[in-house]
Write a protein that holds these residues in place. Structure first.
Motif, PDB file in Angstrom:
ATOM      1  N   GLN A  30     -44.766 -22.721  47.502  1.00  0.00           N
ATOM      2  CA  GLN A  30     -45.838 -23.159  46.605  1.00  0.00           C
ATOM      3  C   GLN A  30     -46.391 -22.053  45.717  1.00  0.00           C
ATOM      4  O   GLN A  30     -47.395 -22.237  45.036  1.00  0.00           O
ATOM      5  CB  GLN A  30     -46.986 -23.795  47.412  1.00  0.00           C
ATOM      6  N   SER A  31     -45.746 -20.894  45.710  1.00  0.00           N
ATOM      7  CA  SER A  31     -46.207 -19.816  44.839  1.00  0.00           C
ATOM      8  C   SER A  31     -45.813 -20.107  43.395  1.00  0.00           C
ATOM      9  O   SER A  31     -44.689 -20.543  43.127  1.00  0.00           O
ATOM     10  CB  SER A  31     -45.609 -18.480  45.287  1.00  0.00           C
ATOM     11  N   GLU A  32     -46.741 -19.886  42.469  1.00  0.00           N
ATOM     12  CA  GLU A  32     -46.467 -20.136  41.056  1.00  0.00           C
ATOM     13  C   GLU A  32     -45.448 -19.126  40.551  1.00  0.00           C
ATOM     14  O   GLU A  32     -45.578 -17.924  40.752  1.00  0.00           O
ATOM     15  CB  GLU A  32     -47.760 -20.054  40.247  1.00  0.00           C
ATOM     16  N   TRP A  33     -44.414 -19.635  39.860  1.00  0.00           N
ATOM     17  CA  TRP A  33     -43.320 -18.782  39.409  1.00  0.00           C
ATOM     18  C   TRP A  33     -43.268 -18.668  37.891  1.00  0.00           C
ATOM     19  O   TRP A  33     -43.252 -17.582  37.327  1.00  0.00           O
ATOM     20  CB  TRP A  33     -42.002 -19.336  39.953  1.00  0.00           C
ATOM     21  N   ILE A  34     -43.273 -19.814  37.200  1.00  0.00           N
ATOM     22  CA  ILE A  34     -43.171 -19.824  35.739  1.00  0.00           C
ATOM     23  C   ILE A  34     -44.219 -20.771  35.165  1.00  0.00           C
ATOM     24  O   ILE A  34     -44.320 -21.931  35.589  1.00  0.00           O
ATOM     25  CB  ILE A  34     -41.774 -20.288  35.272  1.00  0.00           C
ATOM     26  N   ALA A  35     -44.995 -20.280  34.217  1.00  0.00           N
ATOM     27  CA  ALA A  35     -45.920 -21.138  33.468  1.00  0.00           C
ATOM     28  C   ALA A  35     -45.195 -21.631  32.216  1.00  0.00           C
ATOM     29  O   ALA A  35     -44.673 -20.841  31.438  1.00  0.00           O
ATOM     30  CB  ALA A  35     -47.175 -20.365  33.092  1.00  0.00           C
TER      31      ALA A  35
ATOM     32  N   ILE B 170     -44.556 -15.466  35.887  1.00  0.00           N
ATOM     33  CA  ILE B 170     -45.974 -15.163  35.716  1.00  0.00           C
ATOM     34  C   ILE B 170     -46.181 -13.706  35.313  1.00  0.00           C
ATOM     35  O   ILE B 170     -47.079 -13.380  34.529  1.00  0.00           O
ATOM     36  CB  ILE B 170     -46.747 -15.471  37.019  1.00  0.00           C
ATOM     37  N   ASP B 171     -45.321 -12.807  35.825  1.00  0.00           N
ATOM     38  CA  ASP B 171     -45.432 -11.392  35.464  1.00  0.00           C
ATOM     39  C   ASP B 171     -44.515 -11.009  34.282  1.00  0.00           C
ATOM     40  O   ASP B 171     -44.125  -9.855  34.131  1.00  0.00           O
ATOM     41  CB  ASP B 171     -45.157 -10.491  36.669  1.00  0.00           C
ATOM     42  N   LYS B 172     -44.162 -12.017  33.438  1.00  0.00           N
ATOM     43  CA  LYS B 172     -43.505 -11.820  32.138  1.00  0.00           C
ATOM     44  C   LYS B 172     -42.038 -11.368  32.211  1.00  0.00           C
ATOM     45  O   LYS B 172     -41.510 -10.797  31.262  1.00  0.00           O
ATOM     46  CB  LYS B 172     -44.290 -10.813  31.279  1.00  0.00           C
ATOM     47  N   LYS B 173     -41.335 -11.651  33.286  1.00  0.00           N
ATOM     48  CA  LYS B 173     -39.907 -11.342  33.357  1.00  0.00           C
ATOM     49  C   LYS B 173     -39.098 -12.533  32.844  1.00  0.00           C
ATOM     50  O   LYS B 173     -39.377 -13.675  33.191  1.00  0.00           O
ATOM     51  CB  LYS B 173     -39.507 -11.016  34.801  1.00  0.00           C
TER      52      LYS B 173
ATOM     53  N   PHE C  33     -29.118 -18.110  31.290  1.00  0.00           N
ATOM     54  CA  PHE C  33     -29.797 -17.584  32.469  1.00  0.00           C
ATOM     55  C   PHE C  33     -29.802 -16.060  32.446  1.00  0.00           C
ATOM     56  O   PHE C  33     -28.829 -15.432  32.028  1.00  0.00           O
ATOM     57  CB  PHE C  33     -29.094 -18.042  33.755  1.00  0.00           C
ATOM     58  N   SER C  34     -30.887 -15.480  32.924  1.00  0.00           N
ATOM     59  CA  SER C  34     -30.922 -14.035  33.125  1.00  0.00           C
ATOM     60  C   SER C  34     -30.011 -13.689  34.295  1.00  0.00           C
ATOM     61  O   SER C  34     -29.921 -14.445  35.273  1.00  0.00           O
ATOM     62  CB  SER C  34     -32.356 -13.576  33.420  1.00  0.00           C
ATOM     63  N   SER C  35     -29.351 -12.556  34.207  1.00  0.00           N
ATOM     64  CA  SER C  35     -28.407 -12.161  35.262  1.00  0.00           C
ATOM     65  C   SER C  35     -29.127 -11.749  36.550  1.00  0.00           C
ATOM     66  O   SER C  35     -28.486 -11.592  37.588  1.00  0.00           O
ATOM     67  CB  SER C  35     -27.526 -11.015  34.774  1.00  0.00           C
ATOM     68  N   ILE C  36     -30.452 -11.600  36.496  1.00  0.00           N
ATOM     69  CA  ILE C  36     -31.185 -11.113  37.674  1.00  0.00           C
ATOM     70  C   ILE C  36     -31.636 -12.236  38.605  1.00  0.00           C
ATOM     71  O   ILE C  36     -32.052 -11.966  39.733  1.00  0.00           O
ATOM     72  CB  ILE C  36     -32.419 -10.286  37.254  1.00  0.00           C
ATOM     73  N   ILE C  37     -31.536 -13.494  38.172  1.00  0.00           N
ATOM     74  CA  ILE C  37     -32.072 -14.551  39.021  1.00  0.00           C
ATOM     75  C   ILE C  37     -31.013 -15.036  40.015  1.00  0.00           C
ATOM     76  O   ILE C  37     -29.816 -14.915  39.791  1.00  0.00           O
ATOM     77  CB  ILE C  37     -32.618 -15.733  38.192  1.00  0.00           C
TER      78      ILE C  37
END
Length: 266
Positions: free
Chosen positions: A191-196, A211-214, A241-245
């Motif tokens: 339930q943690s917010e990930w993307i706005a 949320i932290d702009k990544k 997609f970003s390669s980091i996810i």
């Protein structure tokens, strides 16, 4: 299925619709000659003929694309959750059937309605939009990789499950905001917010950031490399997609897109 097979099926469907519409126009004409109904014949026939001509034009467009692709063998791809660029094509369907291809035209998988039935064609879009949905993510081998459940109502809120029915994330919308635009929160299983998310309702271009702009992923249509345009229509949506996810995060992003696109272009 590969992109050639998609074009072949779409061309065949358009061809059938064109001829059925023309036959319907002929039936109206014959009935008018036999005086089985009275009224202005053109009011009935002209819209049907226009509809028939348009679908014959679509048939020729897709048929030419098949010819351009040639007879070179094309296989499916097993890289559904590892490839960075995914092209989205919508199949004709009463709800959602979203095919996912790589840039070479190989099928990666699809997102589709788990409960698709023939009678759903009879349900108006206005009503269907309000019904709860159960979508599944399939890979190119037909294996279920995730499940997406939406609630009934005006919002596109969704709960996302993995293949073992464990909740791994979801998407929440504020119904007041979602009437005029796409605005909500993508969250993970804890339930943690990930993307706005905030975007125009037409969704032609969207950048997804945490949320932290990544950077996580982007969705766009209207532009693609020249080489890709040989196989796909110019306005084909592209997910990058970003390669980091992680694979699980890619599943969540695909679920969000299914939630906001489930009544588009089909």
């Amino acid at each position: 299925m590969n992109i050639r097979e998609y074009y072949q099926k779409t061309a065949k469907a358009c061809f059938c619709v064109a001829w059925i519409s023309l036959l319907l126009a002929i039936i109206f004409f014959v009935c008018h000659l036999l005086q089985l109904f009275k009224g202005d014949l053109l009011i009935f026939v002209i819209p049907i003929i226009i509809f028939s001509v348009l679908h014959f034009f679509y048939f020729r467009t897709y048929d030419k694309r098949v010819e351009k692709l040639g007879d070179k063998p094309m296989q499916t791809s097993g890289q559904l959750l590892s490839i960075d660029h995914v092209l989205v094509v919508f199949m004709p369907a009463p709800t959602l059937r979203m095919l996912l291809f790589d840039s070479k035209g190989l099928l990666l998988g699809e997102v589709r309605d788990q409960n698709m039935r023939w009678f759903m064609w009879l349900i108006p879009n206005v009503v269907s939009l309000l019904l709860p949905k159960r979508f599944i993510l399939l890979d190119s081998d037909g294996q279920v990789r995730a499940k997406y459940h939406t609630r009934a109502g005006l919002t596109n809120s969704m709960t996302i499950y993995n293949a073992d029915d464990e909740i791994i994330g979801g998407y929440r919308e504020n119904w007041k905001d979602s009437l005029i635009k796409i605005k909500g929160i993508i969250y993970k299983g804890n339930q943690s917010e990930w993307i706005a998310v905030e975007s125009k309702a037409n969704l032609y271009s969207l950048q997804l950031k945490t949320i932290d702009k990544k950077n996580v992923a982007s969705f766009q249509e209207g532009w693609m490399p020249v080489e890709w345009a040989k196989r796909f229509e110019l306005n084909t949506p592209i997910i990058t997609f970003s390669s980091i996810i992680t694979e699980q995060e890619r599943v969540i992003v695909l679920g969000f897109l299914a939630a906001v696109l489930h009544h588009r272009d089909h």
